[in-house]
Design a protein around this motif. Structure first.
Motif, short mmCIF file in Angstrom:
data_model
loop_
_atom_site.label_atom_id
_atom_site.label_comp_id
_atom_site.label_asym_id
_atom_site.label_seq_id
_atom_site.Cartn_x
_atom_site.Cartn_y
_atom_site.Cartn_z
N GLN A 1 2.16 11.31 -13.27
CA GLN A 1 1.44 11.73 -14.48
C GLN A 1 1.09 10.54 -15.36
O GLN A 1 -0.01 10.45 -15.90
CB GLN A 1 2.34 12.66 -15.32
N GLN A 2 2.08 9.64 -15.51
CA GLN A 2 1.88 8.52 -16.43
C GLN A 2 1.07 7.39 -15.81
O GLN A 2 0.58 6.52 -16.52
CB GLN A 2 3.26 7.98 -16.89
N ASN A 3 0.95 7.40 -14.48
CA ASN A 3 0.23 6.30 -13.80
C ASN A 3 -0.70 6.89 -12.73
O ASN A 3 -0.47 6.69 -11.53
CB ASN A 3 1.24 5.36 -13.12
N PRO A 4 -1.74 7.61 -13.15
CA PRO A 4 -2.57 8.30 -12.15
C PRO A 4 -3.24 7.34 -11.16
O PRO A 4 -3.58 7.74 -10.04
CB PRO A 4 -3.62 9.03 -12.99
N GLU A 5 -3.40 6.08 -11.55
CA GLU A 5 -4.09 5.13 -10.67
C GLU A 5 -3.11 4.45 -9.70
O GLU A 5 -3.53 3.68 -8.84
CB GLU A 5 -4.86 4.10 -11.51
N LYS A 6 -1.80 4.72 -9.82
CA LYS A 6 -0.82 4.07 -8.94
C LYS A 6 -0.26 5.08 -7.93
O LYS A 6 -0.41 6.29 -8.10
CB LYS A 6 0.30 3.45 -9.78
N GLU A 7 0.40 4.56 -6.89
CA GLU A 7 0.92 5.45 -5.84
C GLU A 7 2.44 5.41 -5.80
O GLU A 7 3.04 4.33 -5.92
CB GLU A 7 0.39 4.99 -4.47
N PHE A 8 3.03 6.59 -5.62
CA PHE A 8 4.50 6.70 -5.59
C PHE A 8 4.93 7.47 -4.36
O PHE A 8 4.36 8.53 -4.06
CB PHE A 8 4.99 7.39 -6.87
N GLU B 1 16.23 10.90 -7.34
CA GLU B 1 15.91 12.33 -7.15
C GLU B 1 14.38 12.52 -7.24
O GLU B 1 13.73 11.93 -8.12
CB GLU B 1 16.63 13.12 -8.25
N ILE B 2 13.83 13.34 -6.35
CA ILE B 2 12.37 13.36 -6.22
C ILE B 2 11.64 13.96 -7.43
O ILE B 2 10.44 13.78 -7.56
CB ILE B 2 11.89 14.04 -4.92
N GLY B 3 12.37 14.61 -8.34
CA GLY B 3 11.75 15.12 -9.56
C GLY B 3 11.08 14.02 -10.37
O GLY B 3 10.14 14.27 -11.12
N LEU B 4 11.57 12.78 -10.23
CA LEU B 4 11.00 11.69 -11.02
C LEU B 4 9.57 11.36 -10.59
O LEU B 4 8.81 10.76 -11.35
CB LEU B 4 11.88 10.43 -10.93
N LEU B 5 9.18 11.78 -9.38
CA LEU B 5 7.83 11.47 -8.91
C LEU B 5 6.77 12.11 -9.82
O LEU B 5 5.68 11.57 -10.00
CB LEU B 5 7.63 11.95 -7.47
N TYR B 6 7.10 13.27 -10.41
CA TYR B 6 6.11 13.95 -11.25
C TYR B 6 5.75 13.12 -12.49
O TYR B 6 4.57 12.79 -12.68
CB TYR B 6 6.60 15.36 -11.63
N PRO B 7 6.73 12.73 -13.35
CA PRO B 7 6.30 11.92 -14.51
C PRO B 7 5.76 10.55 -14.11
O PRO B 7 4.87 10.03 -14.78
CB PRO B 7 7.58 11.78 -15.35
N LEU B 8 6.25 9.98 -12.99
CA LEU B 8 5.70 8.69 -12.55
C LEU B 8 4.20 8.83 -12.29
O LEU B 8 3.39 8.03 -12.75
CB LEU B 8 6.42 8.21 -11.28
#
Ligand code: 13P
Ligand code: SF4
Length: 300
Positions: free
Chosen positions: A238-245, A229-236
């Motif tokens: 937030q917790q990894n600003p240098e990575k791409e999701f 579910e795309i809601g998980l993209l937000y904490p992903l």
């Protein structure tokens, strides 16, 4: 509104638990965000008087089963789960009557009345451990057919399958993943076990929502395609600003997970609206399966 919620929580000795799929502004104000297992454990252990559950109905019911003396509030009582609605206790009993005696492993995405007929519960984070914890080699796993087939593929157990599924995850097709992989060839593809078997076959990693958060934090990879579910993209992010999701498909959204607003939380706390309480007779039967799962997870 977030400050008002924080004050209400303090004044009422309440805790706000939010699932990883909840909207950003709710995750930001929550005391704890997590997957179904982490939220169940927290609901069992908190010393707050009130648990405000920002998720869907079965999650609030699970909290009520584990903490019967606390007030559990679901700020929108109509936030249900389409998968949990795919199994009724009477139909489960009818299936059990036709099978030889065997344990019933129930995904927490089910009603308290269904849990009351179960041997042990599981979540997507612990399904393999739960199945392996049973002495029996044959069991029924309900209601998610994809999770049941995934568990069968990871263990030597014979698993009977209930024909339920999560429409949000069922949406995802191999062609969507192929398209995302073509656009982001170096990205790791993470899939949730509620996805179809043909998706899990092409996944690089299979995890619960919090399992994905942990994996993304620890992996050396810089880019990830997210099969849940795309809601998980937000904490992903937030917790990894240098990575791409990147979402595996932008269609993977659960309307029920987006129903609760900050206004709903304030109204619910101010007026003690939206209480979820599992009747004592159902709770007495359901607690065994839920507690058995929680105890297994805490002891690991
Ligand atoms: P988890 O957060 O336990 O992986 O659950 C996913 C889900 O669909 C909850 O409704
Ligand atoms: Fe239910 Fe699927 Fe929505 Fe989770 S994402 S609440 S399993 S319908």
């Amino acid at each position: 509104m977030q400050a008002t919620i924080k004050k209400l929580l303090r004044d009422k000795n309440a805790i706000l638990l939010a699932h990883n799929y909840q909207p950003p502004e709710i995750q930001d104000v929550a005391d704890l965000c997590g997957d179904s297992l982490e939220l169940s454990i927290k609901a069992a252990q908190t010393d707050a008087d009130i648990i405000v559950f920002c998720g869907v109905h079965f999650m609030a019911e699970t909290a009520s089963i584990l903490s019967p003396h606390k007030t559990v509030l679901l700020p929108r009582l109509d936030a249900g789960c389409l998968m949990a609605d795919m199994i009724e206790p009477e139909a489960l009993q009818a299936m059990l009557d036709k099978l030889p005696p065997m344990p019933v492993v129930t995904y927490v995405n089910s009603t308290a009345a269904v849990k009351a007929l179960s041997t042990i519960c599981c979540t997507s984070a612990n399904v393999v451990d739960v199945v392996n914890s049973l002495d029996e080699t044959e069991m029924l796993l309900a209601p998610d057919r994809n999770l049941a087939m995934y568990a069968a593929s990871q263990t030597n157990k014979k698993i009977h399958v209930w024909d339920g599924y999560c429409p949000t995850h069922e949406w995802l097709k191999p062609a969507d993943v192929a398209k995302a992989k073509a656009e982001h060839p170096d990205a790791v593809f993470m899939a949730h076990p509620e996805c179809r078997p043909e998706i899990l076959e092409i996944a690089d990693v299979i995890r619960s929502t919090s399992g994905m958060l942990r994996y993304a934090r620890e992996a050396e990879a810089r880019a990830f395609i997210v099969g849940t579910e795309i809601g998980l993209l937000y904490p992903l992010q937030q917790q990894n600003p240098e990575k791409e999701f990147y979402p595996a498909s932008t269609k993977m959204t659960c309307k029920n997970m987006k129903k609760i607003s900050l206004e709903d939380i304030i109204r619910s706390l101010e007026n003690m609206e939206g209480e979820v309480k599992v009747p004592a007779d159902i709770r007495r039967k359901a607690i065994q399966a839920v507690q058995r799962m929680v105890d297994l997870s805490i002891s690991k």
